[in-house]
Design a protein around this motif. Sequence first.
Motif, PDB file in Angstrom:
ATOM      1  N   GLN A  87      -3.620  -6.911  -8.403  1.00 38.85           N
ATOM      2  CA  GLN A  87      -3.975  -5.572  -7.902  1.00 38.85           C
ATOM      3  C   GLN A  87      -2.821  -4.985  -7.089  1.00 38.85           C
ATOM      4  O   GLN A  87      -2.432  -3.829  -7.273  1.00 38.85           O
ATOM      5  CB  GLN A  87      -5.218  -5.747  -7.036  1.00 38.85           C
ATOM      6  CG  GLN A  87      -5.879  -4.512  -6.556  1.00 38.85           C
ATOM      7  CD  GLN A  87      -7.118  -4.881  -5.743  1.00 38.85           C
ATOM      8  OE1 GLN A  87      -7.864  -5.791  -6.072  1.00 38.85           O
ATOM      9  NE2 GLN A  87      -7.332  -4.162  -4.673  1.00 38.85           N
ATOM     10  N   GLU A  88      -2.252  -5.781  -6.188  1.00 37.62           N
ATOM     11  CA  GLU A  88      -1.105  -5.338  -5.384  1.00 37.62           C
ATOM     12  C   GLU A  88       0.103  -5.030  -6.271  1.00 37.62           C
ATOM     13  O   GLU A  88       0.830  -4.076  -6.030  1.00 37.62           O
ATOM     14  CB  GLU A  88      -0.718  -6.424  -4.373  1.00 37.62           C
ATOM     15  CG  GLU A  88      -1.680  -6.594  -3.231  1.00 37.62           C
ATOM     16  CD  GLU A  88      -1.599  -5.497  -2.199  1.00 37.62           C
ATOM     17  OE1 GLU A  88      -0.510  -4.957  -1.958  1.00 37.62           O
ATOM     18  OE2 GLU A  88      -2.655  -5.165  -1.633  1.00 37.62           O
ATOM     19  N   GLU A  91      -0.447  -1.710  -7.924  1.00 41.70           N
ATOM     20  CA  GLU A  91      -0.250  -0.641  -6.942  1.00 41.70           C
ATOM     21  C   GLU A  91       1.241  -0.376  -6.726  1.00 41.70           C
ATOM     22  O   GLU A  91       1.697   0.767  -6.809  1.00 41.70           O
ATOM     23  CB  GLU A  91      -0.906  -1.027  -5.614  1.00 41.70           C
ATOM     24  CG  GLU A  91      -0.733   0.004  -4.524  1.00 41.70           C
ATOM     25  CD  GLU A  91      -1.282  -0.437  -3.178  1.00 41.70           C
ATOM     26  OE1 GLU A  91      -1.237   0.386  -2.248  1.00 41.70           O
ATOM     27  OE2 GLU A  91      -1.755  -1.580  -3.050  1.00 41.70           O
ATOM     28  N   SER A  94       3.008   0.934 -10.022  1.00 48.52           N
ATOM     29  CA  SER A  94       2.591   2.312 -10.319  1.00 48.52           C
ATOM     30  C   SER A  94       3.241   3.298  -9.363  1.00 48.52           C
ATOM     31  O   SER A  94       3.733   4.353  -9.774  1.00 48.52           O
ATOM     32  CB  SER A  94       1.069   2.435 -10.220  1.00 48.52           C
ATOM     33  OG  SER A  94       0.455   1.542 -11.105  1.00 48.52           O
ATOM     34  N   GLY A 120      -5.883  -1.561  -8.611  1.00 49.33           N
ATOM     35  CA  GLY A 120      -4.519  -1.270  -8.150  1.00 49.33           C
ATOM     36  C   GLY A 120      -4.214   0.221  -8.166  1.00 49.33           C
ATOM     37  O   GLY A 120      -3.580   0.746  -7.249  1.00 49.33           O
ATOM     38  N   ASP A 123      -5.866   1.891  -5.231  1.00 49.86           N
ATOM     39  CA  ASP A 123      -5.094   1.677  -4.006  1.00 49.86           C
ATOM     40  C   ASP A 123      -3.835   2.544  -3.976  1.00 49.86           C
ATOM     41  O   ASP A 123      -3.396   2.971  -2.912  1.00 49.86           O
ATOM     42  CB  ASP A 123      -4.701   0.201  -3.871  1.00 49.86           C
ATOM     43  CG  ASP A 123      -5.892  -0.684  -3.515  1.00 49.86           C
ATOM     44  OD1 ASP A 123      -6.907  -0.158  -3.029  1.00 49.86           O
ATOM     45  OD2 ASP A 123      -5.810  -1.909  -3.730  1.00 49.86           O
ATOM     46  N   CYS A 124      -3.283   2.816  -5.144  1.00 52.02           N
ATOM     47  CA  CYS A 124      -2.065   3.620  -5.247  1.00 52.02           C
ATOM     48  C   CYS A 124      -2.290   5.045  -4.722  1.00 52.02           C
ATOM     49  O   CYS A 124      -1.366   5.675  -4.207  1.00 52.02           O
ATOM     50  CB  CYS A 124      -1.594   3.639  -6.702  1.00 52.02           C
ATOM     51  SG  CYS A 124      -0.002   4.442  -6.937  1.00 52.02           S
ATOM     52  N   GLU A 127      -1.128   5.456  -1.229  1.00 53.03           N
ATOM     53  CA  GLU A 127       0.340   5.537  -1.099  1.00 53.03           C
ATOM     54  C   GLU A 127       0.852   6.906  -1.528  1.00 53.03           C
ATOM     55  O   GLU A 127       1.800   7.437  -0.941  1.00 53.03           O
ATOM     56  CB  GLU A 127       1.015   4.430  -1.911  1.00 53.03           C
ATOM     57  CG  GLU A 127       0.687   3.026  -1.465  1.00 53.03           C
ATOM     58  CD  GLU A 127       0.910   2.772   0.017  1.00 53.03           C
ATOM     59  OE1 GLU A 127       1.825   3.388   0.618  1.00 53.03           O
ATOM     60  OE2 GLU A 127       0.171   1.957   0.595  1.00 53.03           O
ATOM     61  N   LYS A 174     -13.878   2.056  -3.268  1.00 51.92           N
ATOM     62  CA  LYS A 174     -12.501   2.554  -3.315  1.00 51.92           C
ATOM     63  C   LYS A 174     -12.448   3.998  -3.827  1.00 51.92           C
ATOM     64  O   LYS A 174     -11.616   4.787  -3.387  1.00 51.92           O
ATOM     65  CB  LYS A 174     -11.628   1.643  -4.182  1.00 51.92           C
ATOM     66  CG  LYS A 174     -11.255   0.336  -3.492  1.00 51.92           C
ATOM     67  CD  LYS A 174     -10.425  -0.544  -4.390  1.00 51.92           C
ATOM     68  CE  LYS A 174     -10.103  -1.872  -3.744  1.00 51.92           C
ATOM     69  NZ  LYS A 174      -9.043  -1.788  -2.750  1.00 51.92           N
ATOM     70  N   SER A 178     -10.942   7.159  -1.932  1.00 53.78           N
ATOM     71  CA  SER A 178      -9.955   7.997  -2.634  1.00 53.78           C
ATOM     72  C   SER A 178     -10.359   9.460  -2.636  1.00 53.78           C
ATOM     73  O   SER A 178      -9.517  10.341  -2.479  1.00 53.78           O
ATOM     74  CB  SER A 178      -9.772   7.503  -4.077  1.00 53.78           C
ATOM     75  OG  SER A 178      -9.205   6.223  -4.083  1.00 53.78           O
TER      76      SER A 178
END
Length: 196
Positions: A87-88, A91, A94, A120, A123-124, A127, A174, A178
């Motif tokens: 997953q990390e 992220e 991507s 992932g 989570d992106c 960022e 999530k 988001s």
Amino acid sequence: MLSYVMNTTKRSLEIISKDLEKSLNERENLIRNTRQIITLCSESIIDCHKNDSRQATKKITQAKKLLEQYRKNIDKSLYKYLIPSEQEFVEASSFLSLIQGKDIPSPEMLKVKNESFVLGLLDCIGEMRRDVYDKIRVGKSEEAKKMFEKMDELYLLLYPFAYYDKIIKEARRKLDVSRILVEETRIAITEEIRRA
């Protein structure tokens, strides 16, 4: 003295116990060792925010090699413990692609499970939001607007995955986070456009 039936059961349970002990040790090893992948991906994201794509790429490449190594040697029943590091990795990979103006790599290209890919990408979005704010802060409104458009589009593509929350754990939570990030960023972008 144990009866024949209990002797057989005892032997079976001893074999099962040894097998479970082996799995437990492999699991703990995997969790301990995959922390390095998570650290490399976190550092790669920090490098992206510092506009150091070269270092970010280097760290993602290292993380990819480690993931491939663990995938080869892992028992299938333990794969779920590899999901957080995948997953990390998704992220970080991507986000680097987005920063470089490229398409997000597919799960096949990244060699990750579908669950890791979806989580992932979710989570992106966080960022991407940070990148939008960084760009606004240094007066790059047009670049901030473009990143926000990608962020909004990615969220809309991921939104239907709330339906699979029972299969992809954390997907709904999530997505809720988001949605809030997208709306807050939309307000910030709108204010910046008005101000400009």
